[in-house]
Motif scaffolding. Structure first.
Motif, PDB file in Angstrom:
ATOM      1  N   VAL A   9       0.847  -1.181   0.000  1.00 13.30           N
ATOM      2  CA  VAL A   9       0.000   0.000   0.000  1.00 13.30           C
ATOM      3  C   VAL A   9       0.888   1.238   0.000  1.00 13.30           C
ATOM      4  N   MET A  10       0.309   2.343  -0.409  1.00 10.05           N
ATOM      5  CA  MET A  10       1.031   3.614  -0.416  1.00 10.05           C
ATOM      6  C   MET A  10       0.295   4.594   0.486  1.00 10.05           C
ATOM      7  N   VAL A  11       1.038   5.345   1.280  1.00  7.20           N
ATOM      8  CA  VAL A  11       0.437   6.383   2.098  1.00  7.20           C
ATOM      9  C   VAL A  11       0.019   7.516   1.160  1.00  7.20           C
ATOM     10  N   ASN A  32      -6.670  -3.851  11.999  1.00  5.39           N
ATOM     11  CA  ASN A  32      -7.771  -3.931  12.953  1.00  5.39           C
ATOM     12  C   ASN A  32      -8.878  -3.031  12.419  1.00  5.39           C
ATOM     13  N   LEU A  33      -9.813  -3.629  11.692  1.00  2.36           N
ATOM     14  CA  LEU A  33     -10.874  -2.832  11.066  1.00  2.36           C
ATOM     15  C   LEU A  33     -11.818  -2.220  12.083  1.00  2.36           C
ATOM     16  N   LYS A  34     -11.995  -2.886  13.211  1.00  3.31           N
ATOM     17  CA  LYS A  34     -12.890  -2.363  14.250  1.00  3.31           C
ATOM     18  C   LYS A  34     -12.431  -0.980  14.707  1.00  3.31           C
ATOM     19  N   ASN A  35     -11.122  -0.809  14.848  1.00  2.00           N
ATOM     20  CA  ASN A  35     -10.547   0.474  15.271  1.00  2.00           C
ATOM     21  C   ASN A  35     -10.039   1.301  14.093  1.00  2.00           C
ATOM     22  N   ASP A  36     -10.225   0.796  12.873  1.00  2.00           N
ATOM     23  CA  ASP A  36      -9.726   1.447  11.661  1.00  2.00           C
ATOM     24  C   ASP A  36      -8.232   1.758  11.781  1.00  2.00           C
ATOM     25  N   GLU A  37      -7.477   0.734  12.159  1.00  3.69           N
ATOM     26  CA  GLU A  37      -6.031   0.868  12.299  1.00  3.69           C
ATOM     27  C   GLU A  37      -5.326  -0.135  11.400  1.00  3.69           C
ATOM     28  N   VAL A  38      -4.461   0.385  10.563  1.00  4.61           N
ATOM     29  CA  VAL A  38      -3.654  -0.459   9.699  1.00  4.61           C
ATOM     30  C   VAL A  38      -2.187  -0.159  10.015  1.00  4.61           C
ATOM     31  N   HIS A  39      -1.467  -1.186  10.450  1.00  3.95           N
ATOM     32  CA  HIS A  39      -0.041  -1.050  10.740  1.00  3.95           C
ATOM     33  C   HIS A  39       0.708  -1.369   9.451  1.00  3.95           C
ATOM     34  N   SER A  51      -5.309   5.031   9.066  1.00  2.00           N
ATOM     35  CA  SER A  51      -6.697   4.620   8.821  1.00  2.00           C
ATOM     36  C   SER A  51      -6.766   4.084   7.394  1.00  2.00           C
ATOM     37  N   THR A  52      -7.790   3.330   7.108  1.00  2.00           N
ATOM     38  CA  THR A  52      -7.909   2.713   5.783  1.00  2.00           C
ATOM     39  C   THR A  52      -8.081   3.743   4.677  1.00  2.00           C
ATOM     40  N   ASN A  53      -8.599   4.933   5.004  1.00  2.00           N
ATOM     41  CA  ASN A  53      -8.771   5.941   3.949  1.00  2.00           C
ATOM     42  C   ASN A  53      -7.499   6.748   3.694  1.00  2.00           C
ATOM     43  N   ALA A  54      -6.449   6.518   4.479  1.00  2.21           N
ATOM     44  CA  ALA A  54      -5.173   7.206   4.279  1.00  2.21           C
ATOM     45  C   ALA A  54      -4.198   6.384   3.445  1.00  2.21           C
ATOM     46  N   THR A 118      -8.656   3.781  -2.469  1.00  2.00           N
ATOM     47  CA  THR A 118      -8.236   3.760  -1.068  1.00  2.00           C
ATOM     48  C   THR A 118      -8.414   2.352  -0.526  1.00  2.00           C
ATOM     49  N   LEU A 119      -7.652   2.019   0.477  1.00  2.00           N
ATOM     50  CA  LEU A 119      -7.793   0.706   1.093  1.00  2.00           C
ATOM     51  C   LEU A 119      -9.203   0.559   1.666  1.00  2.00           C
TER      52      LEU A 119
END
Length: 139
Positions: A9-11, A32-39, A51-54, A118-119
């Motif tokens: 993925v790209m930021v 972690n989709l529940k918290n909208d966190e992608v490491h 976040s998935t939209n970033a 977006t992701l």
């Protein structure tokens, strides 16, 4: 969401990012989709949380090819060539090739419009890197 682990993925370049990784490519290490966190893991073991939209992802290669086919006459020939290169790189499927495809996509506005998502949209639309194209056979 295990299928997204190790996905390139790209930021998003317009994201407010304290890590200053805008436009950089990394691999999804944890989600972690529940918290909208992608490491996302970048070179040198730098990890950012987004976040998935970033985050930007390539559309599945079959969708890129379908876009080329349906928009062939309206796209600039240069953009068609770049989209074909992105499709070719996706077909190779190796991390380095996907990274190169992401850089091509972000570098040309019209190409990006026709190959990036977006992701968040990738997940919401139920996309996968490998999709089956339905074909009809006449008898």
């Amino acid at each position: 969401m295990e299928e997204l682990l190790n996905k390139s993925v790209m930021v998003h370049p317009l994201t407010d990012d304290p890590m200053r990784m805008q436009g950089q490519v990394g691999l999804i290490a944890q989600i972690n989709l529940k918290n909208d966190e992608v490491h996302v893991q970048f070179p040198y073991n730098n990890i950012g949380v987004y976040s998935t939209n970033a985050l930007l992802s390539l559309q599945p290669k079959e969708m890129v090819l379908a876009t080329i086919q349906t928009k062939l006459l309206e796209l600039d020939p240069k953009d068609v060539r770049i989209l074909l290169d992105i499709y070719r790189l996706q077909t190779i499927g190796q991390t380095g090739a996907i990274e190169e495809a992401l850089r091509w996509a972000i570098g040309f506005e019209e190409v990006g419009k026709n190959s990036l998502v977006t992701l968040e949209d990738f997940i919401k639309r139920g996309l996968a890197d490998e999709i089956e194209i339905q074909s009809s056979r006449s008898r």
